[in-house]
Scaffold this active site. Structure first.
Site, PDB file in Angstrom:
ATOM      1  N   GLU A 208      41.059  47.332  33.936  1.00 17.29           N
ATOM      2  CA  GLU A 208      40.447  48.174  35.139  1.00 17.29           C
ATOM      3  C   GLU A 208      40.425  47.294  36.446  1.00 17.29           C
ATOM      4  O   GLU A 208      39.499  46.297  36.183  1.00 17.29           O
ATOM      5  CB  GLU A 208      39.151  48.746  34.660  1.00 17.29           C
ATOM      6  CG  GLU A 208      39.219  49.703  33.988  1.00 17.29           C
ATOM      7  CD  GLU A 208      39.690  50.847  34.297  1.00 17.29           C
ATOM      8  OE1 GLU A 208      40.123  51.256  35.434  1.00 17.29           O
ATOM      9  OE2 GLU A 208      40.031  51.930  33.277  1.00 17.29           O
ATOM     10  N   CYS A 245      35.086  48.760  43.365  1.00 13.13           N
ATOM     11  CA  CYS A 245      36.536  48.641  43.360  1.00 13.13           C
ATOM     12  C   CYS A 245      37.383  49.868  43.613  1.00 13.13           C
ATOM     13  O   CYS A 245      38.319  49.651  44.165  1.00 13.13           O
ATOM     14  CB  CYS A 245      36.715  48.313  41.684  1.00 13.13           C
ATOM     15  SG  CYS A 245      36.229  49.926  40.510  1.00 13.13           S
TER      16      CYS A 245
END
Length: 468
Positions: A208, A245
């Site tokens: 990720e 993010c």
């Protein structure tokens, strides 16, 4: 120490205890109870590490962990059941099914920006699937890492779930070990290292990562909708001081509405954080001096280049940088690309706004960069919406909002290309940490002779009939 923990976890997994669904469910229930009981400690730790207020801490970390655990507890039995599938006629008589089984010993490496959520959410999925887990939280968020370790110790024996704290030396040591699965959340550079180390043991990974997640704001946004769009973009960008993010990294706004859009964004920023954000006790901070200096350098460069910047005040001693919005030039101006804010992911409270006139220019600009983790489309034009969703390639995103797509257990969350590989949340997290073992179960009482030698014209005819 790490080798001892891993050896004990291998022995525990081989005992078969984690294969029991009631055992796993009880573990998740206990973890959820411990998180609820430690909310005050979690809030204090997140305040110390990132300056997060209690509302943001619950909304973005504790509450999401509890929601994910509740989902896993509710659905673990159905997720764990064998899954029947159609059996080809050529295999008659038989039944076919898949059995979800855990990989075994799992490593979860989490980042500093959401240190509770990104430690416990993937770990919960791994536990639900029946694995043992070692959690490695970030050294950049030491207070929260200590709380995570304390919670895990209070719930699990070390041979089942353990937390290993430390810096780069510990990371290096962990990556030298052989795990059955590695789940990593963090930067691209470290993600490449994780994948390289995992390949030495042929260990599967989920990465990720991140990227420069774009926003497109179309000229069809009317005045009221433009205000709402600005509010939602500002919320997503400056949440956790931009250290998210999936935060909007930059905005491509149609030239016809650029002035009104910038005004709406600056007004919404002031409304949310006050005229002087650094005086707002609930406005957070940059995680450390290295990242503070990097972001402050971006703002200084913009000002030195004569680019209009709203906000961006800073306090080096407290590592705080106020929300900054910068108006760059047209999307076709190659000079933008020399700016630090348009090179790597910003990961901070700086929002570049770039104008465009032709939507094809906006599409080509985004398409010419590595595929981002997220993308956001703001438009009242249904046809344009469908065009952008079809032609832009990204991990996930929203239409007329930002970041909320990750706050659901009913859709997978993950990147594509350089923004990551694999996904999790809900059922998808359970499956990430599970191997689907395919089984054909066939009785001995009936046997079709066509597959056995010697082959004849009749046998071939039958085979062709079944397999055409």
């Amino acid at each position: 120490m790490i080798q001892d923990i891993l050896n004990s976890q291998r022995a525990f997994f081989r005992s078969g205890k984690t294969l029991s669904v009631p055992f796993r469910r009880a573990a998740l229930v206990a973890l959820r109870k411990a998180v609820m009981e430690n909310e005050a400690k979690i809030n204090a730790a997140l305040q110390a590490d990132l300056g997060k207020g209690s509302t943001e801490s619950y909304m973005c970390e504790t509450g999401m962990v509890l929601s994910g655990l509740r989902h896993a507890i509710r659905h673990i039995r159905s997720y764990s059941r064998p899954r029947k599938v159609h059996t080809p006629l050529a295999q008659f008589p038989a039944r076919s099914y898949m059995i979800p089984e855990p990989y075994g010993n799992v490593l979860v490496m989490s980042p500093w920006n959401y240190p509770l959520l990104l430690s416990l959410a993937p770990a919960a999925s791994a536990i639900a699937a029946g694995n043992t887990v070692i959690i490695k939280p970030s050294a950049y968020s030491p207070a929260t890492s200590a709380v995570v370790a304390s919670i895990i110790r209070s719930v699990f024996p070390e041979e089942y779930v353990a937390t290993v704290e430390g810096g780069r030396d510990v990371n290096s040591d962990l990556l030298e070990q052989k795990f059955d699965y590695i789940f990593f959340t963090g930067s691209k550079s470290v993600g490449r290292l994780v994948m390289r180390k995992a390949s030495e043991h042929l260990t599967p990974v989920t990465l990720e990562l991140g990227g420069k997640s774009p926003v497109i704001a179309d000229r069809t946004l009317a005045a009221r909708n433009l205000r709402t769009a600005a509010r939602r973009i500002v919320f997503g960008k400056f949440l956790n001081c931009g250290q998210t993010c999936v935060a909007p990294d930059y905005v491509l706004v149609h030239n016809d509405i650029a002035g009104d859009f910038l005004s709406a964004c600056t007004e919404e920023t002031a409304r949310m954080f006050g005229e002087h954000p650094l005086e707002n006790p609930d406005y957070g901070k940059i995680v450390n001096r290295k990242h503070f200096d990097r972001l402050a350098g971006m703002i200084s460069e913009l000002k030195e280049r004569g680019i209009p910047v709203f906000g961006g005040e800073s306090e080096p001693d407290s590592l705080r940088i106020g929300p900054a919005i910068a108006r760059l030039s047209d999307v076709n101006d190659t000079g933008n690309e020399s700016l630090a804010v348009m090179q790597d992911e910003i990961f901070g409270p700086v929002l570049p706004v770039i104008t465009y006139t032709d939507i094809e220019d906006a599409i080509n600009y985004i398409d010419g960069k590595p595929r981002p983790l997220a993308a956001y489309v703001f438009t009242d034009d249904g046809d344009l919406k469908e065009t952008l969703l079809r032609r832009l390639h990204f991990g996930g995103g929203c239409v007329n909002d930002t970041i909320i797509h990750l706050a659901t257990e009913n859709m997978p969350f993950g990147g594509v290309g350089e923004s990551g590989m694999g996904h999790y949340h809900g059922k998808y997290g359970f499956e990430t940490f599970s191997h689907l073992k395919s089984i054909v179960d066939k009785p001995l009482r009936t046997d079709l002779p066509m597959r056995y030698r010697p082959y004849t014209a009749l046998k071939e005819k039958i085979i062709r009939h079944f397999l055409k």
